[in-house]
Design an enzyme around this catalytic site. Structure first.
Site, PDB file in Angstrom:
ATOM      1  N   TYR A   1      11.636  13.789  -1.968  1.00  0.00           N
ATOM      2  CA  TYR A   1      12.914  13.895  -1.543  1.00  0.00           C
ATOM      3  C   TYR A   1      13.960  13.591  -2.609  1.00  0.00           C
ATOM      4  CZ  TYR A   1      14.057   9.295  -0.026  1.00  0.00           C
ATOM      5  OH  TYR A   1      14.338   7.810  -0.104  1.00  0.00           O
TER       6      TYR A   1
ATOM      7  N   ARG B   1      -3.180  22.155  11.211  1.00  0.00           N
ATOM      8  CA  ARG B   1      -3.229  20.682  10.970  1.00  0.00           C
ATOM      9  C   ARG B   1      -4.647  20.383  10.349  1.00  0.00           C
ATOM     10  NH1 ARG B   1      -4.353  15.357  11.898  1.00  0.00           N
ATOM     11  NH2 ARG B   1      -2.491  14.026  11.745  1.00  0.00           N
TER      12      ARG B   1
ATOM     13  N   LEU C   1      10.585   2.220  -7.052  1.00  0.00           N
ATOM     14  CA  LEU C   1      11.167   3.614  -7.491  1.00  0.00           C
ATOM     15  C   LEU C   1      11.728   3.387  -8.650  1.00  0.00           C
ATOM     16  CD1 LEU C   1      11.173   6.655  -6.491  1.00  0.00           C
ATOM     17  CD2 LEU C   1      13.610   6.047  -5.718  1.00  0.00           C
TER      18      LEU C   1
ATOM     19  N   LYS D   1       8.941   9.490  -4.877  1.00  0.00           N
ATOM     20  CA  LYS D   1      10.128   9.480  -3.964  1.00  0.00           C
ATOM     21  C   LYS D   1       9.631  10.190  -2.872  1.00  0.00           C
ATOM     22  CE  LYS D   1      15.070   9.607  -3.648  1.00  0.00           C
ATOM     23  NZ  LYS D   1      15.142   8.094  -3.059  1.00  0.00           N
TER      24      LYS D   1
ATOM     25  N   GLU E   1      12.123  -4.207  -4.456  1.00  0.00           N
ATOM     26  CA  GLU E   1      13.505  -3.498  -4.468  1.00  0.00           C
ATOM     27  C   GLU E   1      14.155  -3.538  -3.043  1.00  0.00           C
ATOM     28  OE1 GLU E   1      12.864   0.753  -5.369  1.00  0.00           O
ATOM     29  OE2 GLU E   1      10.689   0.346  -4.327  1.00  0.00           O
TER      30      GLU E   1
HETATM   31  N1  PDD Z   1      17.440   5.872  -1.948  1.00  0.00           N
HETATM   32  N2  PDD Z   1      14.602   2.150  -4.379  1.00  0.00           N
HETATM   33  C1  PDD Z   1      14.497   3.024  -3.337  1.00  0.00           C
HETATM   34  C2  PDD Z   1      13.139   2.618  -2.512  1.00  0.00           C
HETATM   35  C3  PDD Z   1      15.345   3.970  -2.989  1.00  0.00           C
HETATM   36  O1  PDD Z   1      15.091   4.813  -1.979  1.00  0.00           O
HETATM   37  C4  PDD Z   1      16.278   4.230  -3.642  1.00  0.00           C
HETATM   38  C5  PDD Z   1      17.106   5.643  -3.295  1.00  0.00           C
HETATM   39  C6  PDD Z   1      16.473   3.697  -4.841  1.00  0.00           C
HETATM   40  C7  PDD Z   1      17.542   4.046  -5.923  1.00  0.00           C
HETATM   41  O2  PDD Z   1      17.308   5.243  -6.496  1.00  0.00           O
HETATM   42  P1  PDD Z   1      18.563   6.153  -7.003  1.00  0.00           P
HETATM   43  O3  PDD Z   1      19.500   5.245  -7.944  1.00  0.00           O
HETATM   44  O4  PDD Z   1      17.881   7.027  -7.842  1.00  0.00           O
HETATM   45  O5  PDD Z   1      19.210   6.601  -5.893  1.00  0.00           O
HETATM   46  C8  PDD Z   1      15.729   2.681  -5.148  1.00  0.00           C
HETATM   47  C9  PDD Z   1      18.171   7.111  -1.616  1.00  0.00           C
HETATM   48  C10 PDD Z   1      19.450   6.890  -2.019  1.00  0.00           C
HETATM   49  C11 PDD Z   1      18.097   7.265  -0.132  1.00  0.00           C
HETATM   50  O6  PDD Z   1      16.798   7.183   0.291  1.00  0.00           O
HETATM   51  O7  PDD Z   1      19.154   7.593   0.539  1.00  0.00           O
END
Ligand code: PDD
Length: 286
Positions: free
Chosen positions: A32, A99, A206, A148, A181
């Site tokens: 995503y 599945r 990420l 992601k 993170e």
């Molecule tokens: N999440 N680390 C993780 C685990 C994340 O899920 C996200 C973003 C980030 C920051 O990445 P970016 O700057 O590209 O948004 C770091 C999104 C916003 C979410 O899952 O809602």
């Protein structure tokens, strides 16, 4: 009425459906992206599309449509929803098939879901004025956090734990006591000598798109940057701490595990970086 884009059609949310055998539902076999919308325009969209390409490539999921077509549909969905400040979510899964763990043969069409949501702002006035609270939790995730993936159960549990502790975010910590993170954001500190510290990107975090832009801006502003992991203890005694994501931009962190960070107030460097991001990346005039 809010419209979603599902497998080639614009549909009211209530009518938007994914098959029960979709591999996203059965196996979390999908990826995503979340992109901010400011002034009707997509923020940092090239970075998000590049990361989407990488996530899809790592999992060997085909693009559901060409990249230019996808960009066009994103803009059309935003237009049809009349959203000028908000977020667009894209989920792409390997598709629907009976599945079976291994990839379907022959390959099926990937599932594409896009939704748009109006938000008032990317960090409330209170969050910007006072900063947010963060708790720390063990990082229990898999070892390909660079992808992601829609497999977000550790983050769901972490965020719930944060909410129950009256905190905004949970920072995940590896077995060496180093912060990886946040559940949905990257983690940063500023040391006593004004150096900006955040973890380097590898398979353990990420590569935040907001993180990448903030780093470029920091260099432009002549701020010293050190890409290295930091411990929970170091964060607690740091001069500043903040988090970054597409949904928050740069947001000050002023409490960590119920202790103040630095003097307990949002830091000057955090404020400058957020302002630079708003101006240079979001196109907001000062
Ligand atoms: N999440 N680390 C993780 C685990 C994340 O899920 C996200 C973003 C980030 C920051 O990445 P970016 O700057 O590209 O948004 C770091 C999104 C916003 C979410 O899952 O809602």
């Amino acid at each position: 009425m809010a419209l979603a884009f599902v497998n080639g059609r614009y549909l009211p949310h209530a009518q938007a459906r994914v098959a029960v055998e979709d591999r996203g539902f059965q196996f979390a076999d999908g990826v995503y992206e979340v992109v901010a919308i400011v002034g009707g325009r997509l923020v940092d969209v090239d970075g998000h599309m590049d990361r989407l390409a990488r996530s899809l490539g790592e999992l060997r999921i085909a693009w559901p449509m060409s990249r230019p077509a996808l960009s066009l549909v994103m803009r059309e969905l935003i237009r049809r929803n009349g959203v000028t400040t908000g977020l667009i979510y894209l989920q792409i899964t390997r598709g629907a098939a009976p599945r079976d763990f291994k990839f379907p043969v022959p390959a099926v069409r990937p599932t594409l879901v896009m939704t748009v949501r109006r938000v008032a702002r990317f960090g409330s006035p209170a969050q910007l004025a006072d900063g947010v609270a963060v708790i720390t939790i063990p990082d229990i995730r898999w070892l390909r956090r660079d992808i992601k993936s829609v497999s977000l159960l550790p983050q769901v549990l972490g965020k719930q734990q944060a909410v129950e502790a009256a905190a905004f975010e949970a920072w995940m910590v590896d077995t060496d006591g180093l912060v990886t993170e946040g559940c949905s954001s990257n983690a940063w500190i500023v040391t006593a000598d004004g150096t900006l510290v955040t973890r380097p990107t590898d398979h353990l975090i990420l590569a935040g798109v907001t993180r990448g832009s903030l780093l470029r801006l920091a260099v432009e502003l002549g701020i010293a940057v050190d890409l290295r992991p930091f411990s929970v203890g170091e964060a607690r005694t740091a001069r500043e701490a903040f988090l970054s994501s597409a949904t928050t931009f740069a947001l000050p962190v002023t409490r960590l595990d119920d202790q103040p960070v630095g003097d307990g107030q949002p830091g000057d460097l955090t404020r400058r970086l957020r302002q630079a991001y708003l101006e240079a990346v979001c196109g907001v005039r000062p």
